[in-house]
Design a protein around this motif. Structure first.
Motif, mmCIF file in Angstrom:
data_model
loop_
_atom_site.group_PDB
_atom_site.id
_atom_site.type_symbol
_atom_site.label_atom_id
_atom_site.label_comp_id
_atom_site.label_asym_id
_atom_site.label_seq_id
_atom_site.Cartn_x
_atom_site.Cartn_y
_atom_site.Cartn_z
ATOM 1 N N LYS A 85 35.195 48.985 30.624
ATOM 2 C CA LYS A 85 35.313 50.296 29.780
ATOM 3 C C LYS A 85 36.566 51.007 30.582
ATOM 4 C CE LYS A 85 32.268 49.243 26.967
ATOM 5 N NZ LYS A 85 32.767 48.764 25.546
ATOM 6 N N GLN B 59 40.244 43.172 29.296
ATOM 7 C CA GLN B 59 39.475 43.337 28.216
ATOM 8 C C GLN B 59 39.120 42.054 27.358
ATOM 9 O OE1 GLN B 59 40.942 46.898 26.466
ATOM 10 N NE2 GLN B 59 38.821 47.711 26.810
ATOM 11 N N ASP B 60 40.001 41.318 27.026
ATOM 12 C CA ASP B 60 39.600 39.933 26.188
ATOM 13 C C ASP B 60 38.569 39.369 26.993
ATOM 14 O OD1 ASP B 60 41.242 41.006 24.141
ATOM 15 O OD2 ASP B 60 42.771 39.700 24.878
ATOM 16 N N GLY C 88 34.135 41.876 28.402
ATOM 17 C CA GLY C 88 33.959 43.115 27.127
ATOM 18 C C GLY C 88 33.494 44.071 27.842
ATOM 19 N N LYS C 89 32.750 44.011 29.000
ATOM 20 C CA LYS C 89 32.114 45.166 29.562
ATOM 21 C C LYS C 89 33.164 46.389 30.105
ATOM 22 C CE LYS C 89 27.188 43.368 29.991
ATOM 23 N NZ LYS C 89 26.232 43.174 30.849
#
Length: 213
Positions: free
Chosen positions: A131, A124-125, A128-129
């Motif tokens: 989900k 996630q770091d 960023g996309k």
């Protein structure tokens, strides 16, 4: 002591003697040689492992991740060495499709959940996309359970077609297996949901090892 454990990404530039360990230790989906491994370490894939300073060249456990758009519905396309390499920047979903313990002496020590959570945070770091984070796991106990219960299930709606398909496909695996028709497929999905959520061992835990994980 988990405080000594380090998370490391493994890619095609990782030293060969460590890459060879992946070939040897992969326990879920066998890696068929170096080309297969190279695809699993491509730009749209990630592999992370825990290491300990006492064993710097020995992964303790590693997980393989596919970066895709939308939830994957089958593992075979993810494992295909000839599949097209996607753009990880456009990926919105991380599929954890294989996790393997490497050291028999550490069996019983639960590293898996710890590893997955740390890798999810790392991804996630980086991207960023992302989900959605999901596992795509085999269900090793479902087929034996299905065969044992097929005669009883023959009495329910569509059960006779299911029992016939179960008998016809005994011993078949993977792509060699006869695909079920739509009616049988729908019943299989319902039964698999039941198997995961309702079937229990004597101690009350789920019957299936993957469900327990």
């Amino acid at each position: 002591n988990r405080g000594f454990i380090t998370l490391q990404r493994i890619d095609w530039n990782t030293p060969a003697h460590i890459l060879e360990k992946l070939l040897r230790y992969e326990a879920v989906h066998a890696i068929n040689g170096w080309e297969d491994l190279r695809r699993r370490l491509a730009a749209d894939r990630r592999c992370f492992a825990f290491f300990h300073p006492a064993l710097p060249d020995e992964p303790l456990i590693f997980v393989e991740v596919a970066l895709v758009r939308g939830l994957a519905t089958a593992v075979q396309p993810l494992l295909d060495p000839a599949s097209q390499i996607g753009d990880p920047v456009r990926a919105d979903t991380a599929i954890f499709y294989s996790i393997s313990d490497c050291q028999p002496g550490l069996h019983g020590i639960s590293f898996g959940n710890f590893l997955i959570k740390q890798v999810a945070a790392e991804l996630q770091d980086e991207l960023g996309k992302l989900k959605t984070f999901a596992t795509l796991s085999p269900v090793p106990g479902f087929r034996p359970w299905l065969e044992a219960n097929a005669p009883r299930l023959a009495a329910v709606g569509g059960g006779s077609a299911l029992a016939s398909w179960v008998e016809k496909t005994k011993g078949q695996t993977g792509r060699r297996a006869v695909a079920p028709g739509e009616e049988v497929r729908e019943l299989l999905l319902q039964l698999c949901a039941h198997y995961f959520t309702r079937e229990r061992r004597a101690d009350g835990r789920p019957l299936d090892a993957v469900a327990r994980f």
